[in-house]
Design an enzyme around this catalytic site. Structure first.
Site, PDB file in Angstrom:
ATOM      1  NE  ARG A 104      13.737 -23.318   8.848  1.00 43.85           N
ATOM      2  CZ  ARG A 104      14.717 -22.597   8.418  1.00 43.85           C
ATOM      3  NH1 ARG A 104      15.370 -22.815   7.169  1.00 43.85           N
ATOM      4  NH2 ARG A 104      15.528 -22.105   9.311  1.00 43.85           N
ATOM      5  CE  LYS A 126      -1.703 -39.762  14.642  1.00 46.28           C
ATOM      6  NZ  LYS A 126      -1.928 -40.812  16.004  1.00 46.28           N
ATOM      7  CD  GLU A 168      -2.763 -52.321  14.237  1.00 43.05           C
ATOM      8  OE1 GLU A 168      -3.892 -51.478  14.067  1.00 43.05           O
ATOM      9  OE2 GLU A 168      -2.020 -52.062  15.100  1.00 43.05           O
ATOM     10  CE  LYS A 207      -3.764 -44.447  10.201  1.00 38.14           C
ATOM     11  NZ  LYS A 207      -2.768 -44.814  10.656  1.00 38.14           N
ATOM     12  CD  GLU A 217      -4.193 -38.918  17.351  1.00 35.55           C
ATOM     13  OE1 GLU A 217      -3.295 -38.473  17.816  1.00 35.55           O
ATOM     14  OE2 GLU A 217      -4.144 -39.999  16.978  1.00 35.55           O
ATOM     15  NE  ARG A 222      -4.886 -40.133  13.064  1.00 30.93           N
ATOM     16  CZ  ARG A 222      -3.982 -39.750  11.994  1.00 30.93           C
ATOM     17  NH1 ARG A 222      -4.086 -38.359  11.445  1.00 30.93           N
ATOM     18  NH2 ARG A 222      -2.792 -40.185  11.581  1.00 30.93           N
ATOM     19  CG  ASN A 226      -5.794 -45.647  19.874  1.00 38.08           C
ATOM     20  OD1 ASN A 226      -5.127 -45.579  20.859  1.00 38.08           O
ATOM     21  ND2 ASN A 226      -5.265 -45.236  18.934  1.00 38.08           N
ATOM     22  CG  HIS A 229      -4.271 -49.590  19.550  1.00 36.80           C
ATOM     23  ND1 HIS A 229      -5.037 -50.184  18.697  1.00 36.80           N
ATOM     24  CD2 HIS A 229      -3.058 -49.235  18.896  1.00 36.80           C
ATOM     25  CE1 HIS A 229      -4.380 -50.536  17.539  1.00 36.80           C
ATOM     26  NE2 HIS A 229      -3.116 -50.051  17.578  1.00 36.80           N
ATOM     27  CG  HIS A 233      -0.446 -48.124  22.993  1.00 36.32           C
ATOM     28  ND1 HIS A 233      -1.207 -47.279  22.538  1.00 36.32           N
ATOM     29  CD2 HIS A 233       0.293 -48.618  21.861  1.00 36.32           C
ATOM     30  CE1 HIS A 233      -1.291 -47.125  21.258  1.00 36.32           C
ATOM     31  NE2 HIS A 233      -0.389 -47.899  20.848  1.00 36.32           N
ATOM     32  CG  HIS A 245       1.519 -52.139  17.860  1.00 35.77           C
ATOM     33  ND1 HIS A 245       1.480 -51.323  18.668  1.00 35.77           N
ATOM     34  CD2 HIS A 245       0.690 -52.061  16.745  1.00 35.77           C
ATOM     35  CE1 HIS A 245       0.127 -50.661  18.299  1.00 35.77           C
ATOM     36  NE2 HIS A 245      -0.112 -50.978  17.091  1.00 35.77           N
TER      37      HIS A 245
HETATM   38  N1  LIG Z   1       3.122 -43.515  11.987  1.00 39.34           N
HETATM   39  C1  LIG Z   1       1.968 -44.065  12.164  1.00 39.34           C
HETATM   40  O1  LIG Z   1       0.804 -43.732  11.885  1.00 39.34           O
HETATM   41  C2  LIG Z   1       2.363 -45.613  12.575  1.00 39.34           C
HETATM   42  C3  LIG Z   1       1.325 -46.447  12.755  1.00 39.34           C
HETATM   43  C4  LIG Z   1       1.298 -47.475  13.346  1.00 39.34           C
HETATM   44  C5  LIG Z   1       2.366 -47.928  13.661  1.00 39.34           C
HETATM   45  N2  LIG Z   1       3.424 -47.097  13.617  1.00 39.34           N
HETATM   46  C6  LIG Z   1       4.935 -47.524  14.188  1.00 39.34           C
HETATM   47  O2  LIG Z   1       5.577 -48.668  13.336  1.00 39.34           O
HETATM   48  C7  LIG Z   1       6.326 -49.357  13.787  1.00 39.34           C
HETATM   49  C8  LIG Z   1       5.982 -50.795  13.780  1.00 39.34           C
HETATM   50  O3  LIG Z   1       5.935 -51.109  12.396  1.00 39.34           O
HETATM   51  P1  LIG Z   1       6.215 -52.566  11.777  1.00 39.34           P
HETATM   52  O4  LIG Z   1       5.423 -53.579  12.434  1.00 39.34           O
HETATM   53  O5  LIG Z   1       6.303 -52.477  10.538  1.00 39.34           O
HETATM   54  O6  LIG Z   1       7.685 -52.876  12.432  1.00 39.34           O
HETATM   55  P2  LIG Z   1       9.157 -52.848  11.861  1.00 39.34           P
HETATM   56  O7  LIG Z   1       9.381 -51.654  10.903  1.00 39.34           O
HETATM   57  O8  LIG Z   1      10.222 -52.923  12.649  1.00 39.34           O
HETATM   58  O9  LIG Z   1       9.169 -54.156  10.974  1.00 39.34           O
HETATM   59  C9  LIG Z   1       9.033 -55.472  11.485  1.00 39.34           C
HETATM   60  C10 LIG Z   1      10.064 -56.402  11.151  1.00 39.34           C
HETATM   61  O10 LIG Z   1       9.731 -56.639   9.880  1.00 39.34           O
HETATM   62  C11 LIG Z   1      10.981 -56.626   9.068  1.00 39.34           C
HETATM   63  N3  LIG Z   1      10.514 -56.428   7.578  1.00 39.34           N
HETATM   64  C12 LIG Z   1       9.870 -55.579   7.408  1.00 39.34           C
HETATM   65  N4  LIG Z   1       9.427 -55.432   6.005  1.00 39.34           N
HETATM   66  C13 LIG Z   1       9.763 -56.685   5.327  1.00 39.34           C
HETATM   67  C14 LIG Z   1      10.057 -57.306   4.378  1.00 39.34           C
HETATM   68  N5  LIG Z   1       9.229 -56.987   3.229  1.00 39.34           N
HETATM   69  N6  LIG Z   1      10.739 -58.490   4.315  1.00 39.34           N
HETATM   70  C15 LIG Z   1      11.445 -59.063   5.217  1.00 39.34           C
HETATM   71  N7  LIG Z   1      11.408 -58.305   6.450  1.00 39.34           N
HETATM   72  C16 LIG Z   1      10.897 -57.220   6.510  1.00 39.34           C
HETATM   73  C17 LIG Z   1      11.829 -55.318   9.608  1.00 39.34           C
HETATM   74  O11 LIG Z   1      13.309 -55.382   9.320  1.00 39.34           O
HETATM   75  C18 LIG Z   1      11.558 -55.619  11.099  1.00 39.34           C
HETATM   76  O12 LIG Z   1      12.512 -56.501  11.439  1.00 39.34           O
HETATM   77  C19 LIG Z   1       6.158 -48.803  15.580  1.00 39.34           C
HETATM   78  O13 LIG Z   1       7.494 -48.003  15.590  1.00 39.34           O
HETATM   79  C20 LIG Z   1       5.062 -48.121  15.246  1.00 39.34           C
HETATM   80  O14 LIG Z   1       5.203 -46.972  16.504  1.00 39.34           O
HETATM   81  C21 LIG Z   1       3.637 -46.040  13.218  1.00 39.34           C
HETATM   82 ZN   LIG Z   2      -1.823 -50.164  15.985  1.00 43.40          ZN
END
Ligand SMILES: NC(=O)c1ccc[n+]([C@@H]2O[C@H](COP(=O)([O-])OP(=O)(O)OC[C@H]3O[C@@H](n4cnc5c(N)ncnc54)[C@H](O)[C@@H]3O)[C@@H](O)[C@H]2O)c1
Ligand SMILES: [Zn+2]
Length: 340
Positions: A104, A126, A168, A207, A217, A222, A226, A229, A233, A245
């Site tokens: 939990r 999130k 972004e 942010k 949200e 918030r 988007n 987006h 999306h 993305h």
């Molecule tokens: N929780 C939220 O508020 C929120 C907001 C936006 C996006 N997201 C989520 O985030 C995800 C996308 O995140 P992302 O773009 O970071 O993708 P990711 O975590 O897949 O990272 C992108 C790539 O970069 C590599 N990588 C990351 N850091 C590195 C580093 N320092 N050196 C070498 N390689 C590195 C990873 O291994 C991966 O291959 C999606 O699933 C999305 O839904 C969440």
């Molecule tokens: Zn985004």
């Protein structure tokens, strides 16, 4: 930067990767992916237990969540244990949800290593994994205890990922911060750019401000984050997530800027500027999938901002300002896509 939420506050601290790793509590459970482990694993604290997942969105699955939870159990995690997400948004979302669920709720630290994770997913609380039916369908609001942002981690991020993260950053400027746009437009940004740390901090602070105003949200505030987006999306979905993305959001921002002009919400000439600025950063501003209009519209109807009265978009009012516009009918969206 200090982020306030309904259950407390957390601190966002900027440091090197080495300092961030030294800042983790003794005996932390470090969740990471293979790429980050290969680049930075030598700095992980010797007292930590490391859980390494395959890189990519496919690790945000129920199967990987169960794997993570069971590995926590098998390696002796207890109520007082700390989970540290060291990686991009995928690792952050997966580790955060595991931390929220295990017994939990365990203490949870975020160490975002991708540009996208630093400016976007590390703040806001999130966490989620995906279902085959859709992205982020199983999740929670679970703010971390601390966010440690290692700016030097971006040196090893692949260039394409870095650039996608810049989408972004531009979005933040377009919707909220004309000064940021001016800073960015001087020249394209790289991982060792001296402007980067202050730009990342600025995006995080924006942010923070928006999520503090609308933590769960519920008010629509918030949703202004988007911009780009609704279309983005839909494009990601159509590309079966081959498009990154940030790349999809870049194209989405161009289309939505044009939509804003068409609806009379966005100052004339803004879309041309958005297009030129994103192009200058080396980001995509169009793609063949934009011609799949019916499928795009169907995908947009699945957007969580959409209501019974129509589609919803965060639209620019001018460069540096925006508002949420609801009840948008299909016709203007089709019209803008037809011009592509
Ligand atoms: N929780 C939220 O508020 C929120 C907001 C936006 C996006 N997201 C989520 O985030 C995800 C996308 O995140 P992302 O773009 O970071 O993708 P990711 O975590 O897949 O990272 C992108 C790539 O970069 C590599 N990588 C990351 N850091 C590195 C580093 N320092 N050196 C070498 N390689 C590195 C990873 O291994 C991966 O291959 C999606 O699933 C999305 O839904 C969440
Ligand atoms: Zn985004």
């Amino acid at each position: 930067v200090i982020v306030r939420h309904s259950r407390g506050v957390y601190d966002v601290r900027f440091s090197t990767m080495q300092e961030a790793m030294r800042g983790l509590p003794e005996g932390a459970f470090v969740v990471t992916d293979e790429n980050v482990q290969a680049a930075w694993g030598h700095l992980f604290p010797p007292t930590s237990t490391v859980l390494t997942v395959p890189p990519g969105e496919s690790s945000k699955s129920m199967a990987r969540l169960e794997w993570t939870l069971r590995l926590l159990a098998d390696s002796g995690a207890v109520r007082s244990s700390v989970v540290a997400a060291v990686g991009g948004g995928v690792v952050g979302d997966l580790a955060g949800l595991a931390a929220a669920l295990y017994m939990r709720g365990l203490r949870y630290f975020q160490v975002p290593t991708s540009l996208l994770a630093q400016v976007d997913s590390s703040v806001g609380g999130k966490v989620a994994v995906d279902l085959p039916e859709g992205k982020n369908l199983v999740g929670a609001f679970y703010p971390p205890e601390t966010v440690l942002v290692p700016t030097d981690a971006l040196q090893t991020l692949p260039a394409r990922e870095f650039r996608a993260g810049m989408a972004e950053v531009w979005k933040c400027g377009f919707i909220l911060d004309r000064d940021l746009v001016e800073t960015l437009r001087q020249r394209p940004m790289g991982p060792d750019d001296p402007r980067l740390p202050s730009v990342v901090e600025r995006c995080i602070d924006w942010k923070r401000q928006i999520v503090e105003e609308d933590e769960y949200e519920t008010t629509g505030r918030r949703a202004i984050l988007n911009f780009g987006h609704t279309v983005g999306h839909a494009l990601e979905r159509l590309s079966e997530y081959r498009m990154l993305h940030g790349e999809a959001v870049s194209i989405g921002m161009v289309v939505e800027a044009k939509l804003g002009e068409r609806l009379g919400v966005t100052q004339e000439g803004t879309a041309a500027q958005v297009l030129a600025l994103l192009c200058g950063e080396g980001l995509p501003v169009e793609c063949a999938d934009l011609a799949r209009i019916d499928e795009l519209i169907e995908a947009m109807k699945l957007d969580k901002k959409a209501g019974p009265d129509g589609l919803a978009f965060s639209l620019l009012t001018f460069l540096g300002g925006c508002k949420l516009v609801r009840a948008v009918s299909e016709a203007p969206v089709r019209a803008v896509l037809n011009l592509e």
